[in-house]
Design a protein around this motif. Structure first.
Motif, mmCIF file in Angstrom:
data_model
loop_
_atom_site.group_PDB
_atom_site.id
_atom_site.type_symbol
_atom_site.label_atom_id
_atom_site.label_comp_id
_atom_site.label_asym_id
_atom_site.label_seq_id
_atom_site.Cartn_x
_atom_site.Cartn_y
_atom_site.Cartn_z
ATOM 1 N N ALA A 1 53.049 8.383 -132.518
ATOM 2 C CA ALA A 1 54.408 8.315 -131.764
ATOM 3 C C ALA A 1 55.338 9.090 -132.353
ATOM 4 C CB ALA A 1 54.862 6.746 -132.199
ATOM 5 N N THR A 2 55.993 9.917 -131.498
ATOM 6 C CA THR A 2 56.882 11.110 -131.888
ATOM 7 C C THR A 2 58.097 11.210 -131.152
ATOM 8 O OG1 THR A 2 54.954 12.441 -132.433
ATOM 9 C CG2 THR A 2 56.808 13.738 -132.130
ATOM 10 N N ARG B 1 53.243 -0.526 -123.375
ATOM 11 C CA ARG B 1 54.154 -0.402 -124.675
ATOM 12 C C ARG B 1 53.994 0.690 -125.437
ATOM 13 N NH1 ARG B 1 53.768 -5.072 -129.414
ATOM 14 N NH2 ARG B 1 54.862 -3.702 -130.975
ATOM 15 N N GLU C 1 56.073 3.645 -126.702
ATOM 16 C CA GLU C 1 56.407 3.760 -128.177
ATOM 17 C C GLU C 1 56.103 5.114 -128.461
ATOM 18 O OE1 GLU C 1 54.935 0.760 -130.669
ATOM 19 O OE2 GLU C 1 56.332 -0.655 -129.820
ATOM 20 N N ARG C 2 55.010 5.644 -127.874
ATOM 21 C CA ARG C 2 54.571 7.029 -128.223
ATOM 22 C C ARG C 2 55.506 8.029 -128.011
ATOM 23 N NH1 ARG C 2 49.012 8.635 -127.448
ATOM 24 N NH2 ARG C 2 48.331 6.399 -127.471
ATOM 25 N N PHE C 3 56.512 7.699 -127.264
ATOM 26 C CA PHE C 3 57.474 8.957 -126.926
ATOM 27 C C PHE C 3 58.666 8.531 -127.765
ATOM 28 C CE2 PHE C 3 56.119 11.686 -123.884
ATOM 29 C CZ PHE C 3 54.728 11.202 -123.428
ATOM 30 N N GLY C 4 58.514 7.717 -128.809
ATOM 31 C CA GLY C 4 59.892 7.387 -129.412
ATOM 32 C C GLY C 4 60.843 6.254 -128.918
ATOM 33 N N ARG D 1 62.170 2.428 -128.242
ATOM 34 C CA ARG D 1 62.116 1.430 -129.404
ATOM 35 C C ARG D 1 62.517 0.141 -128.424
ATOM 36 N NH1 ARG D 1 66.349 2.435 -132.498
ATOM 37 N NH2 ARG D 1 66.255 0.696 -133.515
ATOM 38 N N PRO D 2 61.755 -1.128 -128.965
ATOM 39 C CA PRO D 2 62.182 -2.469 -128.251
ATOM 40 C C PRO D 2 63.560 -2.919 -128.526
ATOM 41 C CG PRO D 2 61.116 -2.883 -130.187
ATOM 42 C CD PRO D 2 61.038 -1.322 -130.170
ATOM 43 N N PRO E 1 71.620 9.304 -128.737
ATOM 44 C CA PRO E 1 70.928 8.826 -127.615
ATOM 45 C C PRO E 1 70.121 7.511 -127.965
ATOM 46 C CG PRO E 1 70.577 11.261 -127.850
ATOM 47 C CD PRO E 1 71.100 10.765 -128.964
ATOM 48 N N ARG F 1 67.208 5.328 -127.182
ATOM 49 C CA ARG F 1 66.021 5.351 -126.339
ATOM 50 C C ARG F 1 65.264 3.796 -126.522
ATOM 51 N NH1 ARG F 1 62.324 10.154 -126.354
ATOM 52 N NH2 ARG F 1 63.550 12.088 -126.871
ATOM 53 N N TYR G 1 62.809 0.501 -124.791
ATOM 54 C CA TYR G 1 62.122 0.013 -123.874
ATOM 55 C C TYR G 1 62.345 -1.552 -123.894
ATOM 56 C CZ TYR G 1 58.477 -1.656 -127.229
ATOM 57 O OH TYR G 1 57.668 -2.353 -128.214
ATOM 58 N N TYR H 1 66.242 15.363 -121.216
ATOM 59 C CA TYR H 1 65.633 14.122 -121.286
ATOM 60 C C TYR H 1 65.052 13.748 -120.114
ATOM 61 C CZ TYR H 1 68.318 13.492 -125.847
ATOM 62 O OH TYR H 1 68.663 13.685 -127.069
ATOM 63 N N GLU I 1 61.105 14.545 -120.083
ATOM 64 C CA GLU I 1 60.203 13.681 -120.756
ATOM 65 C C GLU I 1 59.798 12.439 -120.168
ATOM 66 O OE1 GLU I 1 62.480 12.750 -124.845
ATOM 67 O OE2 GLU I 1 60.244 13.377 -125.306
#
Lengths: 457, 457
Positions: free
Chosen positions: A389-390, B32, B36-39, B41-42, B108, B110, B112, B150, B153
């Protein structure tokens, strides 16, 4: 623009800050993973059930706490959903689910369920009362019968989950309801006196033995009865000592229900020891009663040793019939529930929830040269493709600010490619915990990040 | 006993069988993990918001679909919660969350969010309309501004998630709203004609080019306008070809908004290519509009190539201001949403959801000798302590039945210790997929199970 007051939190409906949410998610995942480790499998039921389902077993007082659906701004005569209400626990939905789907379920049915439930309580976070809160339940349901072995696995699940939750030392306490009622019957206590007597026993620790003797005299109990009960419930010993005492007590009274309770508890505790439970975290507590009308055999409670004010954070037991109101099938089971919202809130209030991680991803790819964004995108993507995760830093800030961002948010590794690295085909990795760094070839950098993450784990 | 009809499913509130739930959980986790792999957060918001929050931006028609809380059996004058209603999406709660907590959020932001939402619709699973359904959202929110990088991505997240979901080939389509409105303006189309024109363009595929020409004539468009619009929206080409065409079109018209849209889309697509997007799964589709009043720049749609009837299964875009009704801060963002309930239901209806796994745990410890239960408990516990999800068979059935149970439920490895194994200090492992088996020493058996699981993965 809306009134500022409308942005205030709604009492009783807890919500976490982004930093708290990271910690919450870690606890949620630890519970789920612990449940799955023991072969439990998920189900999820809708937030609503039919009112007839929710009220089948409830008295009027309880049903007033049920949230019913309505429509905001419904037009007259418009169909609405007043026959449906939000579930107030996960046991009634489980009973309905199993009764409805008995044909497609393979028994014994080991399910876990982790969902919010809703109750119209007067909210008090201090006292752990919420209007929306999570329950994390497991149950094993048998079709007609369920072997007593299953009762022994439950403490092993609790031990695994609370170890992984890392919320400090804890103690799992076990009892068997048949021992309690058998012992009372053997001592000549009438069934309708048991509830009051249990309350008196619960108060011994606070009010002392003399007060208990007074209350017993007031109940016209004999001195022999009183001292027999005192000796029994005041007994404190290891698993082996308590089982030995129970064996002696059962032999002394020769009472059928007491005998059965002692036999069941002995079998359960002995098997639980083979599932890894020891005196360190596991004890017999003859005073645990739990819901007097629901549980029929084994009962469990769990306390955090340095947070006794939270009460039992994981409780449950064995019941004879899950869904008697919904089906003719007899569905005995054993289960436990963790009130995660109450536990988490308690830990937040104690300052025990670490909120120093403001990211889920452990790796930040820095962006020292804005014109090299495409290169950084490819590097970030290689890490992601390898399952790491990055986050790629995409703001236009100086490199120093980027490091500050990485440290403050709790990233563990920063990936830096500046002009030197580009010239040499290398990548610099910064270990943000130790503030050390190393430079590796671009070809090797994914493996090097994996290694650094393993070292900082 | 309750009326059988009360156990029927409630229309519009989907619920999965135990076997479907295993598949659902796999998809939920894949989404999920991709986020998370793309940074990302919940966050999680309560099921309810204040009515003033939910209705701040909604018209009367929409608010009639909102479910308001009430109390079942409330006594007269008793406090209730009619000021609160269930949220109907995750965007309004996000806007409220960010406005309320702007001080504790690092931008920013980020995030989820994967939660059910509720809408009082007339339910139709066939048409993908539910009264409770999951939305899986990601957004990146800037404070005042958010760099255009952004936007690039997001397609990489979609690609990762849908690869991992393994629901067949898919196509991510991208557009920029500024291109569309700039192009219309450059062609002399008035803003209030755009919506109707877009509907006509959408119908070209079904009704043909001649019908479109007729409609344009009816709008008193010139032939030149009509042919210019046709050529533009009928254009089909690779990413490079489409960007080249757009460059030419922008140069031809020299219109500021069109120029800006083409520049933004070109930058986004080029950066997205560095995040691993290629023509194989990624295309520019100049016809995508999405919510005309909300999105202001990049827009995305995603279709499954062998399930086009499901429409876009993942959509979103760039917006100028998330929470204008709740705060003075300008909060631009970019995000997408996956309607998981609709997607999953569609796949179930197509017979595309595998329900052959009736367990989460891959390993079953068999129990050929009931008197050796303690031994089996210790073996199961060793696997669990090593992180391997394991079920211990505790029913009193013959070994053949136990194997049948293991195969039918989809366990991958069975662990068997019978009299021979006990005598020799060994453990037999049965690979249930290949029906082969091997016998290893008790000391080595955990590693051997891990190896067999890796081979059958």
């Amino acid at each position: 623009m809306i009134d500022k007051a409308a942005l205030e939190p709604i009492p009783g409906f807890p919500e976490w800050s982004p930093q708290e949410q990271v910690a919450w998610q870690g606890m949620f995942d630890a519970i789920r993973s612990g449940f799955e480790r023991f072969g439990f499998r998920p189900i999820e039921t809708p937030a609503v059930e039919r009112n007839v389902i929710l009220t089948a077993k409830q008295s009027g007082d309880t049903t007033r706490e049920i949230y019913q659906l309505g429509r905001l701004n419904a037009e007259e005569g418009e169909a609405d959903e007043r026959d449906f209400s939000l579930h107030f626990d996960l046991t009634v939905p489980l009973a309905r689910y199993v009764a409805q789907r008995a044909g497609e379920i393979a028994f014994p049915f080991r399910r876990y369920q982790m969902q919010p439930v809703w109750r119209g309580e007067r909210p008090s976070a201090q006292q752990g009362r919420f209007r929306q809160f999570y329950q994390c339940d497991i149950d094993i349901i048998g079709d007609g019968a369920l072997a007593p072995h299953y009762d022994a696995e439950i403490p092993a699940v609790i031990q695994r989950v609370f170890q992984d939750l890392a919320v400090g030392d804890f103690r799992i306490r076990i009892n068997n309801r048949k021992i309690m009622s058998g012992f009372f019957a053997a001592n000549g206590i009438a069934p309708d006196e048991v509830a009051g007597l249990m309350r008196s026993i619960d108060k011994i620790e606070k009010q002392g033995v003399d007060q208990f003797r007074k209350e017993m005299a007031g109940r016209s109990a004999t001195v022999e009865q009183t001292e027999s009960i005192l000796a029994f419930f005041q007994f404190r010993g290891s698993l082996a000592e308590t089982l030995a005492m129970l064996k002696g007590t059962a032999e002394k009274f020769g009472h059928a229900e007491l005998n059965q309770g002692v036999a069941e508890l002995t079998e359960t505790v002995t098997l639980a020891e083979n599932f890894g439970l020891t005196d360190e975290r596991f004890a017999i507590d003859l005073g645990i009663a739990r819901g007097l009308t629901y549980y029929t055999g084994t009962v469990y409670e769990t306390t955090l040793l340095d947070a006794p004010h939270l009460g039992s954070v994981c409780s449950g037991g064995r019941y004879d019939d899950l869904a008697g109101h919904f089906t003719n099938r007899k569905l005995p089971g054993v289960g436990i529930s963790i009130g995660l919202t109450r536990l988490f809130t308690g830990l937040v209030q104690m300052g025990r929830i670490k909120t120093d991680r403001d990211t889920i991803a452990p790796v930040l790819v820095a962006r020292p040269l804005a014109e090299e964004t495409h290169r950084y995108a490819r590097l970030a993507q290689r890490l992601r493709d390898a399952g790491i995760a990055t986050e790629l830093y995409l703001e236009d800030k100086k490199l120093g600010k980027q490091f500050q961002y990485a440290s403050r948010r709790g990233f563990r590794v920063a990936v830096i490619v500046h002009m030197d690295e580009i010239a040499n085909g290398t990548v610099t990795l910064k270990n943000l915990a130790s503030a050390t760094q190393e430079t590796v070839t671009e070809a090797d950098f994914v493996a090097a990040v994996q290694k650094m993450l393993a070292e900082t784990a």
